[in-house]
Design a protein around this motif. Sequence first.
Motif, PDB file in Angstrom:
ATOM      1  N   SER A  34     -41.779  51.901  76.532  1.00  0.00           N
ATOM      2  CA  SER A  34     -41.588  53.353  76.514  1.00  0.00           C
ATOM      3  C   SER A  34     -41.495  53.932  75.101  1.00  0.00           C
ATOM      4  N   GLN A  35     -41.515  53.102  74.090  1.00  0.00           N
ATOM      5  CA  GLN A  35     -41.391  53.603  72.721  1.00  0.00           C
ATOM      6  C   GLN A  35     -42.777  53.901  72.142  1.00  0.00           C
ATOM      7  N   VAL A  36     -43.395  54.946  72.723  1.00  0.00           N
ATOM      8  CA  VAL A  36     -44.747  55.337  72.333  1.00  0.00           C
ATOM      9  C   VAL A  36     -44.821  56.851  72.183  1.00  0.00           C
ATOM     10  N   ILE A  37     -45.826  57.289  71.442  1.00  0.00           N
ATOM     11  CA  ILE A  37     -46.092  58.707  71.216  1.00  0.00           C
ATOM     12  C   ILE A  37     -47.586  58.939  71.429  1.00  0.00           C
ATOM     13  N   ASP A  38     -47.930  59.851  72.330  1.00  0.00           N
ATOM     14  CA  ASP A  38     -49.321  60.258  72.517  1.00  0.00           C
ATOM     15  C   ASP A  38     -49.622  61.441  71.614  1.00  0.00           C
ATOM     16  N   LEU A  39     -50.768  61.394  70.958  1.00  0.00           N
ATOM     17  CA  LEU A  39     -51.160  62.430  70.005  1.00  0.00           C
ATOM     18  C   LEU A  39     -52.371  63.191  70.517  1.00  0.00           C
ATOM     19  N   TYR A  40     -52.316  64.496  70.384  1.00  0.00           N
ATOM     20  CA  TYR A  40     -53.384  65.401  70.809  1.00  0.00           C
ATOM     21  C   TYR A  40     -53.747  66.302  69.644  1.00  0.00           C
ATOM     22  N   THR A  97     -31.626  56.120  74.888  1.00  0.00           N
ATOM     23  CA  THR A  97     -32.414  57.352  74.925  1.00  0.00           C
ATOM     24  C   THR A  97     -32.251  58.134  73.629  1.00  0.00           C
ATOM     25  N   PHE A  98     -31.017  58.248  73.174  1.00  0.00           N
ATOM     26  CA  PHE A  98     -30.740  59.001  71.952  1.00  0.00           C
ATOM     27  C   PHE A  98     -31.314  58.291  70.730  1.00  0.00           C
ATOM     28  N   ASP A  99     -31.156  56.974  70.686  1.00  0.00           N
ATOM     29  CA  ASP A  99     -31.718  56.208  69.566  1.00  0.00           C
ATOM     30  C   ASP A  99     -33.235  56.406  69.483  1.00  0.00           C
ATOM     31  N   ASP A 100     -33.882  56.448  70.653  1.00  0.00           N
ATOM     32  CA  ASP A 100     -35.340  56.570  70.659  1.00  0.00           C
ATOM     33  C   ASP A 100     -35.797  57.921  70.134  1.00  0.00           C
ATOM     34  N   VAL A 101     -35.091  58.976  70.504  1.00  0.00           N
ATOM     35  CA  VAL A 101     -35.472  60.298  70.003  1.00  0.00           C
ATOM     36  C   VAL A 101     -35.393  60.329  68.478  1.00  0.00           C
ATOM     37  N   GLY A 102     -34.307  59.814  67.929  1.00  0.00           N
ATOM     38  CA  GLY A 102     -34.189  59.764  66.477  1.00  0.00           C
ATOM     39  C   GLY A 102     -35.265  58.911  65.831  1.00  0.00           C
ATOM     40  N   ALA A 103     -35.551  57.745  66.429  1.00  0.00           N
ATOM     41  CA  ALA A 103     -36.567  56.851  65.865  1.00  0.00           C
ATOM     42  C   ALA A 103     -37.958  57.464  65.951  1.00  0.00           C
ATOM     43  N   ALA A 104     -38.268  58.130  67.058  1.00  0.00           N
ATOM     44  CA  ALA A 104     -39.581  58.754  67.205  1.00  0.00           C
ATOM     45  C   ALA A 104     -39.780  59.864  66.181  1.00  0.00           C
TER      46      ALA A 104
END
Length: 259
Positions: A34-40, A97-104
């Motif tokens: 789940s630690q992914v970012i889709d780019l558009y 969840t919170f750690d992931d937002v900061g890392a993203a």
Amino acid sequence: MPETVSAGEAEEAALLGLAPAAPSATERYGPHPSQVIDLYGPPGGPLVAVLHGGFWREAYDRVHLSPLAAALAGGYGLRVALVEYRRVGGGGGRPGTFDDVGAALDHLRGSGELRALAGHSAGGHLALWAASRGAARCPVVAVAPVADLARAHELGLSGGAVAELLGGEEHLAARLPEADPMLLPPPDPEAVPVVLLHGTEDADVPVELSRRYAAARPAARLAELPGTGHYAPVTPGTAAFELLARELARYAGVRHLGV
């Protein structure tokens, strides 16, 4: 007689009935699936990030906001980062969840200036959390946000979703101060201006929550959307979506391309 469909149900069906939009690229910011970012949108375009909702649960992922990301990229020339994160039932909740937002957000800043952060529903809560915890460092547009966790828990929103996020009823008192935007320090209005967009007919996340946040944070600007429910602001083609798009475009320094 045919069953009557509520306005909120119609809005939800309109959003979920849209075909998913494929990203132009996907990046990882960690090893978890789940630690992914889709780019558009075009590489090098003004970068904005989007956090999806779903009451922080594993059952709801980023795909339902892919049409929004594609519309923002196509109509405004933005580089849109649609962020996934670990969710309750899939390795998330507090603290993941919170750690992931900061890392993203840190990952995205490594690619260039982040012009704005938007979040819808539970994603709106996470955007407001990031604004207060110093993880955003850019303007925040929170759409129908769960802006007051304590009140959301009192209202029993989505069958106790707040308690699930924070690890159970027994941990609420200790963990709300680190997770509830109402209990965190207010964002610096110069560095991190906050706008809230909330439909007055939202049955999923009552507009009361945004009103309470705006009353406690006078620097935040609340735009109430009369006759609008929970999903219209994130559904391309609606008047409420156009308002969201123009807010993000303004912070990104671009104007509508008319496409």
